[in-house]
Enzyme design. Structure first.
Site, PDB file in Angstrom:
ATOM      1  N   ASP A 154       6.825  26.992  24.869  1.00 22.89           N
ATOM      2  CA  ASP A 154       6.081  27.950  25.735  1.00 22.89           C
ATOM      3  C   ASP A 154       6.797  28.812  26.351  1.00 22.89           C
ATOM      4  OD1 ASP A 154       7.860  26.569  26.643  1.00 22.89           O
ATOM      5  OD2 ASP A 154       6.814  27.430  28.564  1.00 22.89           O
ATOM      6  N   ASP A 197      11.364  19.487  19.769  1.00 24.84           N
ATOM      7  CA  ASP A 197      10.481  20.632  19.287  1.00 24.84           C
ATOM      8  C   ASP A 197      11.350  21.859  19.046  1.00 24.84           C
ATOM      9  OD1 ASP A 197      11.682  20.815  21.862  1.00 24.84           O
ATOM     10  OD2 ASP A 197      10.367  21.868  22.661  1.00 24.84           O
ATOM     11  N   ASP A 252      18.471  23.751  20.404  1.00 25.65           N
ATOM     12  CA  ASP A 252      19.187  25.401  20.680  1.00 25.65           C
ATOM     13  C   ASP A 252      20.712  24.933  20.874  1.00 25.65           C
ATOM     14  OD1 ASP A 252      19.346  27.780  21.403  1.00 25.65           O
ATOM     15  OD2 ASP A 252      18.823  27.583  23.477  1.00 25.65           O
ATOM     16  N   PHE A 302      14.257  33.906  21.227  1.00 24.64           N
ATOM     17  CA  PHE A 302      13.795  32.934  22.064  1.00 24.64           C
ATOM     18  C   PHE A 302      12.162  32.881  21.465  1.00 24.64           C
ATOM     19  CE2 PHE A 302      10.536  32.181  25.256  1.00 24.64           C
ATOM     20  CZ  PHE A 302      11.299  30.818  25.716  1.00 24.64           C
ATOM     21  N   VAL A 303      12.000  31.306  20.545  1.00 29.49           N
ATOM     22  CA  VAL A 303      10.707  31.440  20.093  1.00 29.49           C
ATOM     23  C   VAL A 303       9.360  30.632  21.073  1.00 29.49           C
ATOM     24  CG1 VAL A 303      11.476  31.156  17.746  1.00 29.49           C
ATOM     25  CG2 VAL A 303      10.766  29.733  18.184  1.00 29.49           C
TER      26      VAL A 303
HETATM   27  P1  5GP Z   1      19.305  22.808  23.577  1.00 31.12           P
HETATM   28  O1  5GP Z   1      18.901  21.010  24.974  1.00 31.12           O
HETATM   29  O2  5GP Z   1      18.884  22.498  22.533  1.00 31.12           O
HETATM   30  O3  5GP Z   1      19.580  24.187  24.343  1.00 31.12           O
HETATM   31  O4  5GP Z   1      17.326  22.599  24.028  1.00 31.12           O
HETATM   32  C1  5GP Z   1      16.389  21.948  24.164  1.00 31.12           C
HETATM   33  C2  5GP Z   1      15.251  22.868  24.642  1.00 31.12           C
HETATM   34  O5  5GP Z   1      15.245  23.355  25.180  1.00 31.12           O
HETATM   35  C3  5GP Z   1      13.982  22.343  24.235  1.00 31.12           C
HETATM   36  O6  5GP Z   1      13.531  21.266  23.811  1.00 31.12           O
HETATM   37  C4  5GP Z   1      13.410  23.829  24.386  1.00 31.12           C
HETATM   38  O7  5GP Z   1      12.135  23.663  25.356  1.00 31.12           O
HETATM   39  C5  5GP Z   1      14.015  24.250  24.634  1.00 31.12           C
HETATM   40  N1  5GP Z   1      14.643  25.829  24.164  1.00 31.12           N
HETATM   41  C6  5GP Z   1      15.636  26.102  23.057  1.00 31.12           C
HETATM   42  N2  5GP Z   1      15.219  26.968  22.296  1.00 31.12           N
HETATM   43  C7  5GP Z   1      14.032  27.007  22.962  1.00 31.12           C
HETATM   44  C8  5GP Z   1      13.414  28.578  22.546  1.00 31.12           C
HETATM   45  O8  5GP Z   1      13.358  29.180  21.819  1.00 31.12           O
HETATM   46  N3  5GP Z   1      11.951  28.703  22.872  1.00 31.12           N
HETATM   47  C9  5GP Z   1      11.442  27.706  24.245  1.00 31.12           C
HETATM   48  N4  5GP Z   1      10.028  27.835  24.262  1.00 31.12           N
HETATM   49  N5  5GP Z   1      11.979  26.665  24.518  1.00 31.12           N
HETATM   50  C10 5GP Z   1      13.421  26.451  24.009  1.00 31.12           C
END
Ligand code: 5GP
Length: 190
Positions: A170, A111, A114, A163-164
């Site tokens: 969600d 999805d 981040d 944060f989106v």
């Molecule tokens: P990462 O491991 O790249 O930091 O984060 C990945 C996961 O964090 C994504 O698959 C998602 O579930 C959650 N996440 C990261 N940024 C956002 C955001 O802006 N909004 C939401 N709802 N979930 C996020």
């Protein structure tokens, strides 16, 4: 653009209005483009497309409907955020893939990337099983935060470090069904 959607009581940022940053029309247009590119690249191949639950479920469902090739699907469930709006810094595997991906063409569908921690975890997990090829698609990417260690083959949209929610993403489990992408104005937090 203001959305008219106000975060309800009992949720983080309650009372704040969601701001639409990517319209439902642009979401669908971009997913179609990515679908076309994947179809082109995997002509005469049958890739296994692995969706990362829960957030990628809508992107995955829309994406596969734009493919003109045969494919299989599977899912993996991981968690790095819990119910928070910041990464916890560790990734937990909640449900592993069931397909045997050894010697197969694999496309992992995320999805949002981040920090990139989840992506690194997924890459390691997939490579353990020696797929024939491995590519990654993410609907959203935060270039200001993500470490560019893992190559991403398809990015829907680059977004600011906010944060989106919406289109699978969600806020404490709500808003996954919104058809566009919406940001929470953290500065307006009460
Ligand atoms: P990462 O491991 O790249 O930091 O984060 C990945 C996961 O964090 C994504 O698959 C998602 O579930 C959650 N996440 C990261 N940024 C956002 C955001 O802006 N909004 C939401 N709802 N979930 C996020």
């Amino acid at each position: 653009m203001d959305s008219g959607i106000i975060i309800p009581e009992g949720y983080p940022f309650s009372g704040i209005e969601l701001e639409e940053i990517i319209s439902p029309y642009l979401v669908q247009k971009r997913v179609e483009e990515i679908g076309e590119e994947i179809s082109e690249l995997y002509q005469d191949k049958v890739p296994i497309i692995i969706g990362v639950l829960n957030g990628a479920f809508l992107f995955m469902a829309d994406l596969v409907r734009h493919l003109h090739i045969q494919f299989e699907v599977d899912f993996i469930k991981i968690d790095s955020y819990g119910n928070n709006t910041k990464s916890s810094g560790t990734v937990r595997l909640l449900k592993d893939i069931s397909a045997d991906i050894t010697g197969r063409h694999v496309i992992v569908v995320e999805d949002i990337v981040d920090t990139g921690l989840s992506l690194k975890f997924l890459k390691r997990r997939m490579e353990e099983a020696s797929p024939k090829s491995l590519r990654f698609a993410t609907f959203l990417y935060k270039p200001d935060v993500a470490s560019p260690e893992v190559k991403i083959d398809w990015v829907g949209f680059n977004i600011d470090d906010r944060f989106v929610v919406g289109y699978g993403l969600d806020l404490k489990q709500i808003y996954r069904g919104l058809p566009g992408i919406y940001a929470i104005n953290e500065d307006a937090k009460k």
